[in-house]
Motif scaffolding. Structure first.
Motif, mmCIF file in Angstrom:
data_model
loop_
_atom_site.group_PDB
_atom_site.id
_atom_site.type_symbol
_atom_site.label_atom_id
_atom_site.label_comp_id
_atom_site.label_asym_id
_atom_site.label_seq_id
_atom_site.Cartn_x
_atom_site.Cartn_y
_atom_site.Cartn_z
ATOM 1 N N ASP A 207 0.801 -1.228 0.000
ATOM 2 C CA ASP A 207 0.000 0.000 0.000
ATOM 3 C C ASP A 207 0.836 1.282 0.000
ATOM 4 O O ASP A 207 0.386 2.317 0.474
ATOM 5 C CB ASP A 207 -0.934 -0.011 1.213
ATOM 6 N N GLY A 210 -1.133 3.941 -1.513
ATOM 7 C CA GLY A 210 -2.563 3.974 -1.187
ATOM 8 C C GLY A 210 -3.465 3.186 -2.118
ATOM 9 O O GLY A 210 -4.684 3.209 -1.970
ATOM 10 N N THR A 211 -2.868 2.471 -3.093
ATOM 11 C CA THR A 211 -3.684 1.823 -4.120
ATOM 12 C C THR A 211 -3.933 0.328 -3.862
ATOM 13 O O THR A 211 -4.545 -0.342 -4.702
ATOM 14 C CB THR A 211 -3.021 1.958 -5.509
ATOM 15 N N LEU A 213 -5.899 -1.480 -1.901
ATOM 16 C CA LEU A 213 -7.263 -1.994 -1.829
ATOM 17 C C LEU A 213 -7.966 -1.897 -3.190
ATOM 18 O O LEU A 213 -8.690 -2.823 -3.589
ATOM 19 C CB LEU A 213 -8.057 -1.244 -0.756
ATOM 20 N N VAL A 214 -7.749 -0.811 -3.891
ATOM 21 C CA VAL A 214 -8.388 -0.691 -5.209
ATOM 22 C C VAL A 214 -7.792 -1.724 -6.169
ATOM 23 O O VAL A 214 -8.502 -2.318 -6.984
ATOM 24 C CB VAL A 214 -8.353 0.769 -5.742
ATOM 25 N N TYR A 217 -9.473 -4.924 -5.481
ATOM 26 C CA TYR A 217 -10.820 -4.881 -6.072
ATOM 27 C C TYR A 217 -10.770 -5.207 -7.565
ATOM 28 O O TYR A 217 -11.582 -5.989 -8.081
ATOM 29 C CB TYR A 217 -11.420 -3.486 -5.828
ATOM 30 N N ASP A 251 -9.209 -4.019 6.443
ATOM 31 C CA ASP A 251 -9.822 -3.152 5.436
ATOM 32 C C ASP A 251 -10.379 -3.993 4.285
ATOM 33 O O ASP A 251 -11.464 -3.714 3.751
ATOM 34 C CB ASP A 251 -8.803 -2.130 4.917
ATOM 35 N N TYR A 254 -13.540 -5.679 5.496
ATOM 36 C CA TYR A 254 -14.630 -4.696 5.537
ATOM 37 C C TYR A 254 -15.200 -4.473 4.141
ATOM 38 O O TYR A 254 -16.413 -4.491 3.941
ATOM 39 C CB TYR A 254 -14.137 -3.359 6.125
ATOM 40 N N MET A 255 -14.299 -4.296 3.174
ATOM 41 C CA MET A 255 -14.756 -4.066 1.795
ATOM 42 C C MET A 255 -15.514 -5.278 1.268
ATOM 43 O O MET A 255 -16.598 -5.146 0.689
ATOM 44 C CB MET A 255 -13.574 -3.741 0.881
ATOM 45 N N GLY A 258 -18.923 -5.801 2.776
ATOM 46 C CA GLY A 258 -19.806 -4.773 2.237
ATOM 47 C C GLY A 258 -20.214 -5.055 0.795
ATOM 48 O O GLY A 258 -21.179 -4.499 0.285
ATOM 49 N N MET A 259 -19.438 -5.925 0.138
ATOM 50 C CA MET A 259 -19.765 -6.307 -1.234
ATOM 51 C C MET A 259 -20.555 -7.610 -1.257
ATOM 52 O O MET A 259 -20.789 -8.174 -2.330
ATOM 53 C CB MET A 259 -18.475 -6.485 -2.035
ATOM 54 N N PRO A 286 -1.124 0.663 10.118
ATOM 55 C CA PRO A 286 -1.856 1.490 9.144
ATOM 56 C C PRO A 286 -3.304 1.111 8.828
ATOM 57 O O PRO A 286 -4.004 1.919 8.229
ATOM 58 C CB PRO A 286 -0.995 1.405 7.876
ATOM 59 N N LYS A 288 -6.969 1.132 8.443
ATOM 60 C CA LYS A 288 -7.956 2.156 8.785
ATOM 61 C C LYS A 288 -9.071 1.581 9.647
ATOM 62 O O LYS A 288 -9.556 2.242 10.556
ATOM 63 C CB LYS A 288 -8.562 2.732 7.501
ATOM 64 N N VAL A 289 -9.489 0.366 9.332
ATOM 65 C CA VAL A 289 -10.566 -0.259 10.109
ATOM 66 C C VAL A 289 -10.075 -0.489 11.541
ATOM 67 O O VAL A 289 -10.794 -0.212 12.513
ATOM 68 C CB VAL A 289 -11.034 -1.573 9.450
ATOM 69 N N SER A 292 -10.344 2.723 13.252
ATOM 70 C CA SER A 292 -11.699 3.239 13.475
ATOM 71 C C SER A 292 -12.452 2.408 14.514
ATOM 72 O O SER A 292 -13.222 2.952 15.293
ATOM 73 C CB SER A 292 -12.475 3.402 12.169
ATOM 74 N N THR B 181 -18.818 0.948 0.678
ATOM 75 C CA THR B 181 -18.022 -0.086 0.010
ATOM 76 C C THR B 181 -18.353 -0.039 -1.487
ATOM 77 O O THR B 181 -19.391 0.503 -1.885
ATOM 78 C CB THR B 181 -18.328 -1.485 0.572
ATOM 79 N N ARG B 183 -19.543 -2.002 -3.740
ATOM 80 C CA ARG B 183 -20.834 -2.448 -4.259
ATOM 81 C C ARG B 183 -21.918 -1.423 -4.012
ATOM 82 O O ARG B 183 -22.735 -1.127 -4.882
ATOM 83 C CB ARG B 183 -21.245 -3.795 -3.648
ATOM 84 N N THR B 208 -12.348 6.493 6.401
ATOM 85 C CA THR B 208 -12.385 5.919 7.744
ATOM 86 C C THR B 208 -12.089 4.425 7.759
ATOM 87 O O THR B 208 -11.494 3.909 8.693
ATOM 88 C CB THR B 208 -13.781 6.174 8.368
ATOM 89 N N ARG B 209 -12.526 3.724 6.737
ATOM 90 C CA ARG B 209 -12.315 2.280 6.681
ATOM 91 C C ARG B 209 -11.466 1.868 5.472
ATOM 92 O O ARG B 209 -11.524 0.725 5.016
ATOM 93 C CB ARG B 209 -13.670 1.555 6.701
ATOM 94 N N THR B 211 -11.604 2.622 2.367
ATOM 95 C CA THR B 211 -12.242 2.347 1.071
ATOM 96 C C THR B 211 -12.392 3.580 0.168
ATOM 97 O O THR B 211 -12.979 3.485 -0.906
ATOM 98 C CB THR B 211 -13.653 1.738 1.283
ATOM 99 N N LEU B 213 -10.432 5.395 -1.795
ATOM 100 C CA LEU B 213 -9.874 5.399 -3.149
ATOM 101 C C LEU B 213 -10.599 4.401 -4.048
ATOM 102 O O LEU B 213 -10.870 4.698 -5.213
ATOM 103 C CB LEU B 213 -8.373 5.098 -3.087
ATOM 104 N N VAL B 214 -10.931 3.239 -3.501
ATOM 105 C CA VAL B 214 -11.639 2.259 -4.332
ATOM 106 C C VAL B 214 -13.040 2.774 -4.655
ATOM 107 O O VAL B 214 -13.541 2.591 -5.775
ATOM 108 C CB VAL B 214 -11.614 0.839 -3.710
ATOM 109 N N GLY B 242 -13.860 9.028 15.226
ATOM 110 C CA GLY B 242 -13.016 8.088 14.489
ATOM 111 C C GLY B 242 -13.092 8.270 12.987
ATOM 112 O O GLY B 242 -12.346 7.639 12.249
ATOM 113 N N ASP B 251 -2.881 10.634 -3.416
ATOM 114 C CA ASP B 251 -3.115 9.222 -3.747
ATOM 115 C C ASP B 251 -4.054 9.116 -4.954
ATOM 116 O O ASP B 251 -3.872 8.278 -5.835
ATOM 117 C CB ASP B 251 -3.710 8.479 -2.535
ATOM 118 N N LYS B 288 -0.684 8.301 1.628
ATOM 119 C CA LYS B 288 0.407 7.332 1.448
ATOM 120 C C LYS B 288 1.466 7.880 0.499
ATOM 121 O O LYS B 288 2.656 7.659 0.686
ATOM 122 C CB LYS B 288 -0.148 6.029 0.879
#
Lengths: 303, 303
Positions: A207, A210-211, A213-214, A217, A251, A254-255, A258-259, A286, A288-289, A292, B181, B183, B208-209, B211, B213-214, B242, B251, B288
């Motif tokens: 990361d 910062g990319t 997680l994307v 995806y 993170d 969480y994603m 949520g999907m 680092p 985020k979840v 939070s 998220t 979806r 916060t979590r 997500t 950027l995605v 939070g 980013d 980042k």
């Protein structure tokens, strides 16, 4: 949405890049917390020479202190036959081999060219297979190299094919220094999955920019449903200054939840592992979840 | 890939959530650094009552100290006619109004129900338009509310339509507490763009979590090509403990450039704004890219 397989690499890829070594009993506690939270596949250590990765010098002791459960797979990285033999004397369930898609990075990392590395890995896979153990493969710097910059996809394609021929069951494609962007991931994976079945591939994203997680995806969008991550977002790369950790498991979970993807992981329970690591490493991680959930608990007065 | 419009909200949405107030001259320096880096559209402050947001109490002074360039738009948030009148006495180029898709959040935030808020905003838009000024709109808690949880899309759709009828030219859809998220973003935007042209909408994601950027990426996939971000990843929400900052401009730019989108922003120059804010706020900012460029510079001995 298809099923997603998560591979927790924090205890190995994460801790090998932390300046502070954790005591074995702390690692065992973390492994237990991860498993209690629902993690089914963990890379727990590496049988490289302790001179190179002192943080994982307790590999054998750790391997023999882990819970043994039929539904949980604990894996160790092995660089060569010698490492494999040390690992085979322990309770480790399976192994992983690694090399780099960039010639320079491979030389800096394991002191050999890519082609010279093949016979070393072949020997590992042959011996492990003979002992009834599966072997996973890592290809690093697939999306960019700190020395060579852009790395041609043909390098990766050749390595992936060689590893599959050797009998490696799954190959994790690493953005080792965290430079990948979604378009690059999409294009490389689209090309690669024309040659190799998607279910033999995994995504492994750092990361740094910062990319991560994307990119994970986009991996899913391309039909690659095995993803590596590290609890807390632990990790980095010792040969790439400023490189950050793996995508944080929290993170990612969480994603995914949520999907509508059931990960089988209890997010609040998972956070316990990250908080313990933060305490032991003396720094914030680092994810985020993780931060939070901690903020929420502090507000509720329970942390 | 279509053109993407970036809206820099760090000086307003970012700083209003920092406990430390920055001196006006520092904000002016930051604005100049952002503009020098290529930022064309900035939300610089808010004309809410200084009692509520003391960090932005210098709104008028700041507004009159900003560079005036025909190619740069400096915007201020205004809550009502009184705020607008204070803002109209300054050099601010255009205005923004706001309300929440969640009734409870709207009441907590501006002490009015959603329906009672409409006439207040209508008055602002009418008066601003009469003075030849454009008005942007913000809808917050579109993807979730700290009090109500899930917020029905019909709330957002109604508000968006009302704002468009009033004459608001663009509406930014906020994931105020950073729960969205991919979806959810995809589904909500797909439904919303059946009713409203995509070029009237913008995405505004908090991290916060992890997500943000995605979610911005998914926004682009849905044809919404205006994205809000904050340099350094500054920001948060005072009513959501939070809650983290906006997606970091650095980013976002890194991702977009890697996707072949020309942002017109010089990433290394942009980092100067974040580093100055870090120094002034006495803390690291979450971007980042900001951290990785800093690490690279430290290694080269130039920082």
């Amino acid at each position: 949405m298809q099923k997603v397989k998560l591979v927790e690499v924090g205890l190995r890829d994460g801790l090998q890049n932390e300046s502070r070594s954790l005591p074995t009993e702390v690692k065992v506690t973390i492994a237990n917390l991860l498993i209690d939270a629902g993690v089914k596949e963990l890379e727990v250590t590496s049988f490289v020479h302790p001179k190179w990765v002192p943080q994982l010098a307790d590999a054998a002791e750790l391997a023999n202190s882990l819970p043994r459960r039929p539904d949980v797979c604990c894996r160790a990285l092995v660089p060569n036959r010698k490492g494999l033999e040390r690992a085979l004397d322990t309770n480790i369930d399976e192994f992983a081999v690694f090399l780099s898609a960039s010639e320079t990075h491979n030389r800096k990392n394991i002191n050999k060219g890519i082609r010279e590395t093949y016979p070393v890995l072949e020997e590992v896979v042959r011996e492990a297979t003979a002992k009834g153990k599966r072997v996973r493969g890592y290809v690093s710097t697939v999306f960019g190299c700190p020395y060579e910059g852009e790395v041609p996809l043909s390098n990766t394609a050749e390595i992936v094919n060689r590893l599959l021929e050797m009998g490696v069951y799954e190959i994790s494609l690493g953005d080792t220094i965290g430079v990948a962007t979604p378009r690059q991931v999409k294009e490389k994976l689209k090309a690669l999955t024309r040659e190799v079945p998607a279910d033999r591939l995994a995504g492994h994203f750092h990361d740094t920019r910062g990319t991560a997680l994307v990119n994970a995806y986009v991996c899913l969008e391309q039909g690659i449903t095995t993803l590596d991550s590290a609890f807390g977002g632990l990790g980095g790369c010792p040969y790439a200054p400023g490189a950050a950790g793996n995508v944080a498991t929290e993170d990612l979970v969480y994603m995914l939840e949520g999907m509508g993807v059931e990960t089988g992981i209890d997010l609040e329970a998972l956070c316990e592992a990250g908080w313990l690591a933060e305490k032991q490493l003396g720094k914030k991680l680092p994810s985020k979840v993780l931060q939070s959930v901690a903020a929420k608990r502090r507000k509720e007065g329970s942390r």
